[in-house]
Design an enzyme around this catalytic site. Structure first.
Site, PDB file in Angstrom:
ATOM      1  N   HIS A 149       7.651   1.542  -5.650  1.00  0.00           N
ATOM      2  CA  HIS A 149       6.733   0.671  -6.397  1.00  0.00           C
ATOM      3  C   HIS A 149       7.220  -0.774  -6.388  1.00  0.00           C
ATOM      4  O   HIS A 149       7.390  -1.418  -7.439  1.00  0.00           O
ATOM      5  CB  HIS A 149       6.568   1.179  -7.827  1.00  0.00           C
ATOM      6  CG  HIS A 149       5.276   0.739  -8.449  1.00  0.00           C
ATOM      7  ND1 HIS A 149       4.590   1.485  -9.383  1.00  0.00           N
ATOM      8  CD2 HIS A 149       4.534  -0.397  -8.276  1.00  0.00           C
ATOM      9  CE1 HIS A 149       3.491   0.838  -9.769  1.00  0.00           C
ATOM     10  NE2 HIS A 149       3.445  -0.306  -9.107  1.00  0.00           N
ATOM     11  N   ARG A 163      -2.369   2.843  -7.328  1.00  0.00           N
ATOM     12  CA  ARG A 163      -1.969   3.744  -8.403  1.00  0.00           C
ATOM     13  C   ARG A 163      -1.760   5.138  -7.828  1.00  0.00           C
ATOM     14  O   ARG A 163      -2.602   5.633  -7.068  1.00  0.00           O
ATOM     15  CB  ARG A 163      -3.045   3.792  -9.502  1.00  0.00           C
ATOM     16  CG  ARG A 163      -3.136   2.519 -10.337  1.00  0.00           C
ATOM     17  CD  ARG A 163      -1.910   2.348 -11.214  1.00  0.00           C
ATOM     18  NE  ARG A 163      -1.989   1.180 -12.084  1.00  0.00           N
ATOM     19  CZ  ARG A 163      -1.486  -0.021 -11.781  1.00  0.00           C
ATOM     20  NH1 ARG A 163      -0.884  -0.191 -10.603  1.00  0.00           N
ATOM     21  NH2 ARG A 163      -1.564  -1.019 -12.648  1.00  0.00           N
ATOM     22  N   GLU A 222       6.339   8.186 -12.081  1.00  0.00           N
ATOM     23  CA  GLU A 222       7.376   7.254 -11.631  1.00  0.00           C
ATOM     24  C   GLU A 222       8.418   7.055 -12.729  1.00  0.00           C
ATOM     25  O   GLU A 222       8.031   6.738 -13.860  1.00  0.00           O
ATOM     26  CB  GLU A 222       6.743   5.909 -11.249  1.00  0.00           C
ATOM     27  CG  GLU A 222       5.752   6.022 -10.112  1.00  0.00           C
ATOM     28  CD  GLU A 222       4.971   4.735  -9.863  1.00  0.00           C
ATOM     29  OE1 GLU A 222       4.319   4.645  -8.816  1.00  0.00           O
ATOM     30  OE2 GLU A 222       5.010   3.822 -10.733  1.00  0.00           O
TER      31      GLU A 222
END
Length: 329
Positions: free
Chosen positions: A294, A246, A275
């Protein structure tokens, strides 16, 4: 018509953000068999209510379902989070109002651990940079039979510190073992008799001794910003930080400063605090910093497991035997 457990009409299923799970290489067919299915690639916040208002079942990955929306969804009975983390759902409101919430507890163990070492090996061997040099003619023009323009680092006998020693942390440790690394693990909950060569240590010991630090813990109020100027000051100057967990585990300005001053050797990040990131995120311009968007979770194999487990969760809900239920901690 889907008649199940006394139902006289098909269950209304809405997928709010299906694109990242299935951009076209998987199938929604099994979900379609379970009810009336509507799939949206993405749902902006201003359209959540309009799209979800008639749904009994909502599937979400990152589309937030907060109290201000949930309180208006009178037909909603079940939220299926197509991921492990469920912080995008107001769990308290859901529990207080008899809305079932489930998640996918494990699907990407192998994929995320693989991504850790894809990032780390790129940092250690500078594969892309040397490939670019070769394609640009540098090898053809070399006076020697080989050359390297960037440092090369061997991982054998280095110490890998793993913060968060659940399934993914343990799989990362197994790969580290295979590369000849010594594993130092930190977790609040210590497990016994694991078939892995490692030792538990306290955080300050891990920060002080590790050559590589990899984060594998969920985001909690207690560990938000666990990587900051104070903890960085405890680390070796040659340390490489990896975060596939995270983004908010890291104070990004502090990490940028550490990279800019050479306080640490490098960082490999698959996640950021916001993000997508804004273009003024300092880490986008930090030296010795690899950033991927990601994607450590996103192999086709891992996404297929998410789809299969989502179907299992929905079938269990329809049978009034829910599994993988999220509860208030």
């Amino acid at each position: 018509m889907n008649i199940k457990n006394g139902r006289s009409a098909p269950v209304n299923i809405v997928v709010l953000d299906g694109y990242t799970l299935n951009p076209g290489d998987l199938s929604w067919q099994e979900l379609e068999r379970l009810g009336d299915l509507t799939v949206y690639d993405r749902t902006p916040e201003e359209l959540i209510y309009e799209r979800a208002k008639d749904a009994e079942v909502l599937l979400t990955n990152k589309t937030p379902l907060r109290e201000n929306v949930l309180t208006k969804l009178e037909k909603l009975k079940y939220i299926s989070v197509t991921a492990t983390g469920y912080d995008i759902v107001d769990i308290k409101y859901a529990c207080d109002n008899n809305i079932l919430v489930t998640n996918i507890p494990t699907y990407g163990t192998a994929s995320v651990a693989q991504a850790v070492f894809a990032l780390l090996l790129e940092m250690c061997n500078n594969v892309q940079k040397h490939n670019d040099l070769v394609k640009g003619g540098a090898w053809s023009e070399s006076l020697d039979w080989c050359f390297w323009k960037y440092p090369l680092m061997e991982l054998a006998n280095k110490k890998m510190g793993i913060i968060g020693f659940g399934r993914i942390g343990q799989q990362t440790a197994k790969v580290a073992n295979a590369l000849g690394m010594e594993v130092l693990a930190y977790d609040r909950f210590k497990l016994e008799n694991l078939p892995i060569d490692f030792k538990y240590v306290e955080l300050d010991q891990l920060f002080a001794q590790a050559d590589v630090i990899s984060l594998h813990c969920p985001l909690t109020p207690e560990n938000t910003g666990i990587i900051n100027k104070d903890t960085i000051a405890q680390m070796k100057r040659n340390v490489i930080l990896i975060n596939t967990s995270r983004g908010k585990l890291v104070v990004e300005n502090d990490l940028y400063e550490a990279l800019s001053t050479g306080r640490i050797a490098g960082a490999c990040l698959d996640v950021l605090a916001v993000e997508p990131p804004s273009q003024d995120n300092p880490l986008l311009k930090a030296k010795n910093c690899i950033i991927t968007p990601h994607i450590s979770w996103a192999t086709k194999e891992a996404r297929a497991r998410i789809m299969a487990l989502t179907i299992e969760n929905l079938k269990a809900y329809l049978d009034n035997k829910p599994i993988n239920r999220v509860k208030l901690s």
